[in-house]
Scaffold this motif. Sequence first.
Motif, PDB file in Angstrom:
ATOM      1  N   GLY A 329      11.104  67.673  19.847  1.00 30.75           N
ATOM      2  CA  GLY A 329      10.075  67.718  20.806  1.00 30.75           C
ATOM      3  C   GLY A 329       9.207  66.211  21.048  1.00 30.75           C
ATOM      4  N   SER A 330       7.838  66.296  22.000  1.00 35.09           N
ATOM      5  CA  SER A 330       6.904  64.480  22.180  1.00 35.09           C
ATOM      6  C   SER A 330       5.673  65.032  22.588  1.00 35.09           C
ATOM      7  CB  SER A 330       7.463  64.752  23.691  1.00 35.09           C
ATOM      8  OG  SER A 330       8.756  64.848  24.475  1.00 35.09           O
ATOM      9  N   THR A 331       4.548  63.967  21.871  1.00 33.92           N
ATOM     10  CA  THR A 331       3.826  63.735  22.067  1.00 33.92           C
ATOM     11  C   THR A 331       2.698  62.994  22.837  1.00 33.92           C
ATOM     12  OG1 THR A 331       3.567  64.751  19.814  1.00 33.92           O
ATOM     13  CG2 THR A 331       1.441  63.854  19.708  1.00 33.92           C
ATOM     14  N   PHE A 332       2.716  63.316  23.946  1.00 32.61           N
ATOM     15  CA  PHE A 332       1.759  62.212  24.925  1.00 32.61           C
ATOM     16  C   PHE A 332      -0.248  61.959  24.162  1.00 32.61           C
ATOM     17  CE2 PHE A 332       5.614  62.985  26.833  1.00 32.61           C
ATOM     18  CZ  PHE A 332       5.552  61.693  27.960  1.00 32.61           C
ATOM     19  N   ARG A 333      -0.332  60.513  24.511  1.00 33.20           N
ATOM     20  CA  ARG A 333      -2.127  60.251  23.741  1.00 33.20           C
ATOM     21  C   ARG A 333      -2.724  59.832  25.254  1.00 33.20           C
ATOM     22  NH1 ARG A 333       1.076  59.760  19.092  1.00 33.20           N
ATOM     23  NH2 ARG A 333       0.108  61.666  17.690  1.00 33.20           N
ATOM     24  N   PHE A 334      -3.765  60.193  25.617  1.00 32.10           N
ATOM     25  CA  PHE A 334      -4.434  59.894  26.578  1.00 32.10           C
ATOM     26  C   PHE A 334      -5.166  59.045  26.247  1.00 32.10           C
ATOM     27  CE2 PHE A 334      -4.718  63.012  29.120  1.00 32.10           C
ATOM     28  CZ  PHE A 334      -5.916  63.512  29.190  1.00 32.10           C
ATOM     29  N   THR A 335      -6.680  58.155  26.677  1.00 34.70           N
ATOM     30  CA  THR A 335      -8.058  57.923  26.265  1.00 34.70           C
ATOM     31  C   THR A 335      -8.681  57.814  27.463  1.00 34.70           C
ATOM     32  OG1 THR A 335      -7.648  56.255  26.271  1.00 34.70           O
ATOM     33  CG2 THR A 335      -7.625  57.383  24.338  1.00 34.70           C
ATOM     34  N   VAL A 336      -9.767  57.697  28.404  1.00 31.66           N
ATOM     35  CA  VAL A 336     -10.360  57.640  29.437  1.00 31.66           C
ATOM     36  C   VAL A 336     -12.075  58.210  28.820  1.00 31.66           C
ATOM     37  CG1 VAL A 336      -8.723  58.937  30.774  1.00 31.66           C
ATOM     38  CG2 VAL A 336     -10.840  59.245  29.827  1.00 31.66           C
ATOM     39  N   LYS A 337     -12.618  56.385  29.451  1.00 29.41           N
ATOM     40  CA  LYS A 337     -13.903  56.441  29.346  1.00 29.41           C
ATOM     41  C   LYS A 337     -14.762  57.402  29.825  1.00 29.41           C
ATOM     42  CE  LYS A 337     -13.583  51.514  28.527  1.00 29.41           C
ATOM     43  NZ  LYS A 337     -14.466  49.874  29.053  1.00 29.41           N
ATOM     44  N   LEU A 338     -15.713  58.217  29.180  1.00 29.97           N
ATOM     45  CA  LEU A 338     -16.502  58.690  30.248  1.00 29.97           C
ATOM     46  C   LEU A 338     -18.263  58.503  29.611  1.00 29.97           C
ATOM     47  CD1 LEU A 338     -15.225  61.906  29.261  1.00 29.97           C
ATOM     48  CD2 LEU A 338     -15.017  60.684  31.247  1.00 29.97           C
ATOM     49  N   GLN A 339     -19.187  59.107  30.449  1.00 24.46           N
ATOM     50  CA  GLN A 339     -20.971  58.538  30.426  1.00 24.46           C
ATOM     51  C   GLN A 339     -21.110  59.884  29.540  1.00 24.46           C
ATOM     52  OE1 GLN A 339     -22.352  56.416  33.668  1.00 24.46           O
ATOM     53  NE2 GLN A 339     -20.903  55.885  33.733  1.00 24.46           N
TER      54      GLN A 339
END
Length: 487
Positions: A329-339
């Motif tokens: 299997g696979s694991t994808f991680r992502f981040t984004v900035k919010l306000q």
Amino acid sequence: MGSSNSLLHLWFSQAPEHTTNIFVAIIASGIVLSNRSHWIASIMFNWIGWSFINFALEMALFQHFFFAMAMSTLLSWFAHLARKKLVEKQVELLQERDLAIQHEQEAKAATLAKSEFLAVMSHEIRTPMNGVIGMIDLVARSKLDEKQQSFIASAKRSADSLLIIINDVLDFSKIEAGELAIELVTFDLEQFFAELIADQQYLAFEKGLKLTLTKQNYPPRKVVGDPHRITQILNNLLSNAIKFTESGYVNVQYDLLTVDEHLRLSVEISDTGIGISEKSLPFLFDSFSQADMSTTRNFGGTGLGLAISKQLCELMGGNISAQSRVGEGSTFRFTVKLQEAKPTSISDETPQNHQTLGSFVNLQVLLVEDNFINQEVMKAVLGEFDINVELANDGLEALSIIAAPESTKFDLILMDCQMPKMDGYETTRRIRADEESGRIPIIALTANTMNSEKEKCLEAGMDDYLSKPINTDALYAMLAKYQPSQS
């Protein structure tokens, strides 16, 4: 000039100590002159002049000053070499600057050409797609037997798949051209994830997969960001996870953290799918990349989804990464900035009552569209809303209809942008210039999805913008927005 003055001064004074002026002139020529021929000429002039004066006047201390002249010449030589290197470096820097300016101009020209090409291709691709999807939607809403419904559903899925590929290519090109802007919209994060997972549940259920959503322990809150682009990233990752997982589960876990003065959304998507080889991981987010060419044959795709997701994450101040093992299997991680969303009053949060379908009865709309298929689609859709539609095949015909003494008083104009004889921009400018009895709202219908296109439409005097293929819900909302108020 300095050498001549020094030699004349030595001649008339007949004082050997004035030879020092010639030393200075020789050294100065090395400091000033970078051209080798000019430097040699200057040195020869000083030596010949000094030698002639010494022999003619039989001046004393000849050997002493000869040695000093030789030392001055040597110093002048080193100064000349330094000066020559300095000038060569300056010339090199100027050439590099000119080359950099040339490359910058070429890059700007290439970006402009890419944007223009994208605009043309967007129009040429989306215009027929508007007809295809529009006709499929119209047929799907008609009376069909079960078999016909199955055929139409298959055609709709194929059209939607083609539109996804087109949008991927256009989004990638927009990012490359710097045309993709991130919007700032207030939305409820918990509701956002719940609705997104609900949309994907059907695909997971069809494959017998368990799709779960895990929220970390943070208080419910509203945030400001671009939910459309975050949805695009999540849909890319979730559709891949479901596509490449034959059994087991797909889990989505998200958390919201406060970092400095902003919020950081952290999302992790894990699956029990086929996995990705270690050698393919470094190239996973490259454009047009697939982990294996057999992936394209077995599962389809352009190889742009992850590249676009990476660029979107970076545009929103975050990043994306992946871990995987073949067969596990696979694991994808992502981040984004919010306000943080500003507190709103209860009245601000109260939903507005949408107008009913019947409220469009007697609405007078002028449709300016040159493509026959798109004319048929728009007339049929507007007809379902009980709207009175008059058709113009191009901008000149639209101006004639509006200017006619017996012309209908239109409540709204739907204006195609790319037309023969006269395009939508010029038509709009002429309508705005001749308006006397009130401003008619003009909505652009365009197959060009670039941000610059929307700005171009607004600058021409249009009030709003709908991109092709036309979404029925978006069209309905636009009609409701610009419908004249009922007294």
